[in-house]
Motif scaffolding. Structure first.
Motif, PDB file in Angstrom:
ATOM      1  N   ASP A  20       0.742  -1.283  -0.177  1.00 58.14           N
ATOM      2  CA  ASP A  20      -0.081   0.405   0.358  1.00 58.14           C
ATOM      3  C   ASP A  20       1.539   1.307   0.175  1.00 58.14           C
ATOM      4  OD1 ASP A  20       1.170  -0.281   2.188  1.00 58.14           O
ATOM      5  OD2 ASP A  20      -1.101   0.281   3.372  1.00 58.14           O
ATOM      6  N   PHE A  21       2.328   1.206  -0.592  1.00 56.81           N
ATOM      7  CA  PHE A  21       2.990   2.220  -0.498  1.00 56.81           C
ATOM      8  C   PHE A  21       2.239   3.143  -1.582  1.00 56.81           C
ATOM      9  CE2 PHE A  21       7.045   4.378  -2.595  1.00 56.81           C
ATOM     10  CZ  PHE A  21       7.372   5.136  -1.752  1.00 56.81           C
ATOM     11  N   THR A  22       2.397   4.660  -1.134  1.00 55.11           N
ATOM     12  CA  THR A  22       1.820   5.525  -1.760  1.00 55.11           C
ATOM     13  C   THR A  22       2.757   7.022  -2.048  1.00 55.11           C
ATOM     14  OG1 THR A  22       0.706   6.615   0.642  1.00 55.11           O
ATOM     15  CG2 THR A  22      -0.334   5.246  -0.903  1.00 55.11           C
ATOM     16  N   LEU A  23       2.483   7.616  -2.867  1.00 52.89           N
ATOM     17  CA  LEU A  23       3.347   9.095  -3.139  1.00 52.89           C
ATOM     18  C   LEU A  23       2.359  10.307  -2.799  1.00 52.89           C
ATOM     19  CD1 LEU A  23       4.936   8.111  -6.364  1.00 52.89           C
ATOM     20  CD2 LEU A  23       6.173   7.920  -4.185  1.00 52.89           C
ATOM     21  N   ASP A  24       3.354  10.911  -2.319  1.00 50.76           N
ATOM     22  CA  ASP A  24       2.453  12.301  -1.777  1.00 50.76           C
ATOM     23  C   ASP A  24       2.396  13.250  -3.192  1.00 50.76           C
ATOM     24  OD1 ASP A  24       2.660  12.001   1.127  1.00 50.76           O
ATOM     25  OD2 ASP A  24       4.744  13.226   1.359  1.00 50.76           O
ATOM     26  N   LEU A  25       3.036  13.305  -4.081  1.00 45.65           N
ATOM     27  CA  LEU A  25       2.275  14.193  -5.027  1.00 45.65           C
ATOM     28  C   LEU A  25       3.587  12.854  -6.397  1.00 45.65           C
ATOM     29  CD1 LEU A  25       1.601  16.599  -7.135  1.00 45.65           C
ATOM     30  CD2 LEU A  25       4.346  16.738  -6.306  1.00 45.65           C
ATOM     31  N   GLN A  26       2.167  12.483  -7.729  1.00 49.40           N
ATOM     32  CA  GLN A  26       2.927  12.136  -8.792  1.00 49.40           C
ATOM     33  C   GLN A  26       2.801  13.022  -9.712  1.00 49.40           C
ATOM     34  OE1 GLN A  26       0.075   8.490  -8.628  1.00 49.40           O
ATOM     35  NE2 GLN A  26       1.142   7.635 -10.077  1.00 49.40           N
ATOM     36  N   ASN A  27       4.104  12.545 -10.589  1.00 51.11           N
ATOM     37  CA  ASN A  27       4.516  14.314 -11.666  1.00 51.11           C
ATOM     38  C   ASN A  27       5.416  13.382 -12.597  1.00 51.11           C
ATOM     39  OD1 ASN A  27       5.263  16.583 -13.630  1.00 51.11           O
ATOM     40  ND2 ASN A  27       3.311  17.840 -11.824  1.00 51.11           N
ATOM     41  N   HIS A  76      11.140  18.254 -11.604  1.00 49.29           N
ATOM     42  CA  HIS A  76      11.568  19.481 -10.965  1.00 49.29           C
ATOM     43  C   HIS A  76      10.156  20.436 -10.739  1.00 49.29           C
ATOM     44  CE1 HIS A  76      15.080  20.703 -13.306  1.00 49.29           C
ATOM     45  NE2 HIS A  76      14.645  19.649 -14.202  1.00 49.29           N
ATOM     46  N   ALA A  77       8.783  18.990 -10.660  1.00 48.57           N
ATOM     47  CA  ALA A  77       7.989  19.536  -9.517  1.00 48.57           C
ATOM     48  C   ALA A  77       7.893  18.856  -8.109  1.00 48.57           C
ATOM     49  CB  ALA A  77       6.646  19.482 -10.417  1.00 48.57           C
ATOM     50  N   LEU A  78       8.465  17.885  -8.838  1.00 49.98           N
ATOM     51  CA  LEU A  78       8.460  16.636  -7.159  1.00 49.98           C
ATOM     52  C   LEU A  78       9.252  17.712  -6.502  1.00 49.98           C
ATOM     53  CD1 LEU A  78       8.549  13.649  -8.318  1.00 49.98           C
ATOM     54  CD2 LEU A  78       6.601  14.976  -8.025  1.00 49.98           C
ATOM     55  N   PHE A  79      10.983  18.655  -6.518  1.00 53.76           N
ATOM     56  CA  PHE A  79      12.037  19.404  -5.506  1.00 53.76           C
ATOM     57  C   PHE A  79      10.790  20.302  -4.944  1.00 53.76           C
ATOM     58  CE2 PHE A  79      15.063  17.409  -8.473  1.00 53.76           C
ATOM     59  CZ  PHE A  79      14.802  16.435  -8.055  1.00 53.76           C
ATOM     60  N   GLU A  80      10.236  21.008  -5.775  1.00 51.77           N
ATOM     61  CA  GLU A  80       9.379  22.398  -5.770  1.00 51.77           C
ATOM     62  C   GLU A  80       8.686  21.274  -4.289  1.00 51.77           C
ATOM     63  OE1 GLU A  80       9.483  25.372  -5.780  1.00 51.77           O
ATOM     64  OE2 GLU A  80      11.607  24.226  -7.447  1.00 51.77           O
ATOM     65  N   HIS A  81       7.827  20.866  -4.582  1.00 51.68           N
ATOM     66  CA  HIS A  81       6.796  19.878  -3.443  1.00 51.68           C
ATOM     67  C   HIS A  81       7.655  19.670  -1.907  1.00 51.68           C
ATOM     68  CE1 HIS A  81       3.206  18.033  -1.489  1.00 51.68           C
ATOM     69  NE2 HIS A  81       4.083  16.916  -0.996  1.00 51.68           N
ATOM     70  N   LEU A  82       8.714  19.530  -2.370  1.00 48.72           N
ATOM     71  CA  LEU A  82       9.553  18.842  -0.915  1.00 48.72           C
ATOM     72  C   LEU A  82      10.271  20.073  -0.936  1.00 48.72           C
ATOM     73  CD1 LEU A  82      11.614  15.653  -2.672  1.00 48.72           C
ATOM     74  CD2 LEU A  82       9.961  15.666  -0.489  1.00 48.72           C
ATOM     75  N   LYS A  83      10.258  21.332  -1.267  1.00 49.83           N
ATOM     76  CA  LYS A  83      10.711  22.048  -0.426  1.00 49.83           C
ATOM     77  C   LYS A  83       9.837  23.071  -0.041  1.00 49.83           C
ATOM     78  CE  LYS A  83      14.040  23.333  -3.574  1.00 49.83           C
ATOM     79  NZ  LYS A  83      14.722  24.424  -4.942  1.00 49.83           N
ATOM     80  N   SER A  84       9.087  23.260  -0.822  1.00 53.26           N
ATOM     81  CA  SER A  84       7.759  24.211   0.231  1.00 53.26           C
ATOM     82  C   SER A  84       6.687  23.102   1.361  1.00 53.26           C
ATOM     83  CB  SER A  84       6.257  23.854  -1.020  1.00 53.26           C
ATOM     84  OG  SER A  84       5.740  22.637  -0.682  1.00 53.26           O
ATOM     85  N   GLY A 133      10.646  12.220 -13.509  1.00 51.71           N
ATOM     86  CA  GLY A 133      10.058  12.090 -12.580  1.00 51.71           C
ATOM     87  C   GLY A 133       8.827  10.605 -12.265  1.00 51.71           C
ATOM     88  N   TYR A 134       8.536  10.199 -11.311  1.00 56.11           N
ATOM     89  CA  TYR A 134       7.366   9.197 -10.513  1.00 56.11           C
ATOM     90  C   TYR A 134       6.789  10.379 -10.399  1.00 56.11           C
ATOM     91  CZ  TYR A 134       4.254   5.189 -10.933  1.00 56.11           C
ATOM     92  OH  TYR A 134       3.204   4.575 -10.819  1.00 56.11           O
ATOM     93  N   GLY A 135       7.067  10.492  -8.905  1.00 55.96           N
ATOM     94  CA  GLY A 135       6.847  10.822  -7.632  1.00 55.96           C
ATOM     95  C   GLY A 135       7.507  11.137  -6.198  1.00 55.96           C
ATOM     96  N   CYS A 136       7.027  11.698  -5.354  1.00 55.18           N
ATOM     97  CA  CYS A 136       7.373  11.612  -4.041  1.00 55.18           C
ATOM     98  C   CYS A 136       6.542  11.631  -2.773  1.00 55.18           C
ATOM     99  CB  CYS A 136       8.547  13.445  -4.604  1.00 55.18           C
ATOM    100  SG  CYS A 136       7.956  14.051  -4.146  1.00 55.18           S
ATOM    101  N   ARG A 137       7.572  11.506  -1.779  1.00 61.95           N
ATOM    102  CA  ARG A 137       7.252  11.164  -0.208  1.00 61.95           C
ATOM    103  C   ARG A 137       6.964  11.897   0.907  1.00 61.95           C
ATOM    104  NH1 ARG A 137       4.278   6.228   2.256  1.00 61.95           N
ATOM    105  NH2 ARG A 137       4.867   7.708   3.635  1.00 61.95           N
ATOM    106  N   GLY A 149      13.343  12.791   6.638  1.00 62.58           N
ATOM    107  CA  GLY A 149      13.492  12.193   5.034  1.00 62.58           C
ATOM    108  C   GLY A 149      12.194  12.203   4.111  1.00 62.58           C
ATOM    109  N   ALA A 150      12.907  12.114   2.687  1.00 61.63           N
ATOM    110  CA  ALA A 150      11.748  12.833   1.570  1.00 61.63           C
ATOM    111  C   ALA A 150      12.776  10.784   0.584  1.00 61.63           C
ATOM    112  CB  ALA A 150      12.136  13.701   0.419  1.00 61.63           C
ATOM    113  N   VAL A 151      11.311  10.264  -0.257  1.00 65.17           N
ATOM    114  CA  VAL A 151      11.977   9.915  -1.410  1.00 65.17           C
ATOM    115  C   VAL A 151      11.621   9.638  -2.647  1.00 65.17           C
ATOM    116  CG1 VAL A 151      10.256   8.593  -0.558  1.00 65.17           C
ATOM    117  CG2 VAL A 151      11.892   7.073  -1.981  1.00 65.17           C
TER     118      VAL A 151
END
Length: 319
Positions: free
Chosen positions: A204-211, A215-223, A242-246, A255-257
């Motif tokens: 059930d591993f999920t991502l906070d954002l998929q894109n 670069h959009a993933l990095f901006e999400h992590l920074k925010s 990219g695929y996603g981040c969380r 931390g972040a992946v």
């Protein structure tokens, strides 16, 4: 029993006096009590043994010892990769600093000759004494044949390193100060790796954002005020979609992946603050490679961040 035979037996007399009532040592101890020279030698020998025991007791046992023992067992099963940590290096350095007496080789050979002569005669040393002597002789010869230079400390290279390769950049010192999240002790790099792999393998591993735009993933992590690896991407990852981040939280450390798409495979880049992870890793551009079960893993760090790159294919090709 002559003086040399008594000296030979008393070399394995424990410094805490636990063998004082052992009948195997009775005759040798009686000889030492009567012979002043032998008695003084025994006192010095016990003092030297006690000093060595004190030095070993001074080595601090880390609070994460249980975790590291379990990690070592996992390495033997092929489920993880081994990297020497601060405690390992301190023990290795302490053992490497021990120097045998100059006449040790001659004494070992003489002891072996006496043992061989005793086996031919009617009187033989009790097997409880003979066994430690044989072990000590083997260790002594191995030490003399393979002793490193006095200024060197031998540490096994992590899996993937080539002992014949040119000298690498110096390793970063391990962090020992408190972490920045809650003031707790930094987590080990082994726990970061194990926890990250467990997380991505969870059904059930999920991502906070998929894109697809990383670069959009990095901006999400920074925010979200999470570690962002935008300036430390390996060359082979920079051109991936990219695929996603969380967020990845381990023992209160944030931390972040970030997941990247590599054809029909995903590559996961994990990042944590340098002060939150207890480790000893090569500098940026000099990753350490290893295996953790089916995963290929690369570890590296800079002054701010600690990174793990994980993939089911060989991640070394991405550097």
């Amino acid at each position: 029993m002559d003086k040399e035979e008594a000296r030979f037996i008393l070399r394995c007399f424990r410094p805490d006096g636990a063998d004082a009532e052992n009948p195997d040592f009775a005759e040798a101890l009686a000889r030492a009590a009567k012979d002043r020279e032998l008695g003084e030698w025994l006192a010095q020998e016990r003092a030297s043994d006690a000093g060595f025991a004190t030095a070993l007791n001074a080595v601090a046992i880390p609070s994460s010892l249980r975790e590291e023992i379990l990690a070592g067992l996992a390495v033997e099963r092929g489920e993880s990769s081994a990297y020497p940590d601060t405690f390992d290096c301190s023990v290795i350095g302490a053992m490497a600093s021990i120097r045998p007496p100059q006449n040790l080789r001659a004494e070992i050979i003489a002891a072996m000759d006496r043992t061989a002569a005793a086996e031919k005669g009617k009187s033989r040393l009790p097997w409880r004494i003979a066994m430690p002597f044989a072990a000590a002789a083997g260790i002594g010869f191995a030490f003399l044949l393979s002793e490193p230079p006095k200024s060197s400390v031998v540490v096994n290279l992590p899996p993937g390193d080539d002992a014949s390769a040119p000298s690498r950049a110096p390793l970063l010192p391990a962090e020992t100060g408190p972490g920045t999240n809650g003031g707790t002790v930094p987590i080990s790099i082994g726990k970061v790796e194990s926890s990250a792999i467990t997380a991505v393998e969870t059904p059930d591993f999920t991502l906070d954002l998929q894109n697809p735009d990383h670069h959009a993933l990095f901006e999400h992590l920074k925010s979200a005020k999470l570690p962002c690896p935008n300036s430390c991407l390996p060359p082979g990852v920079k051109n991936m979609d990219g695929y996603g981040c969380r967020e990845l939280k381990i023992d209160g450390k944030r931390g972040a992946v970030v997941c990247f798409r590599q054809k029909d495979n995903l590559v996961h880049l994990v990042a944590f603050k340098r002060c939150d992870v207890r480790c000893k890793l090569p500098e940026k551009g000099e990753p350490a490679f290893g295996k953790h079960g089916k995963w290929s893993v690369a570890r590296w760090a800079d002054d701010e961040w600690v990174f793990l790159l994980m993939g089911e294919k060989n991640v070394a090709d991405l550097f």
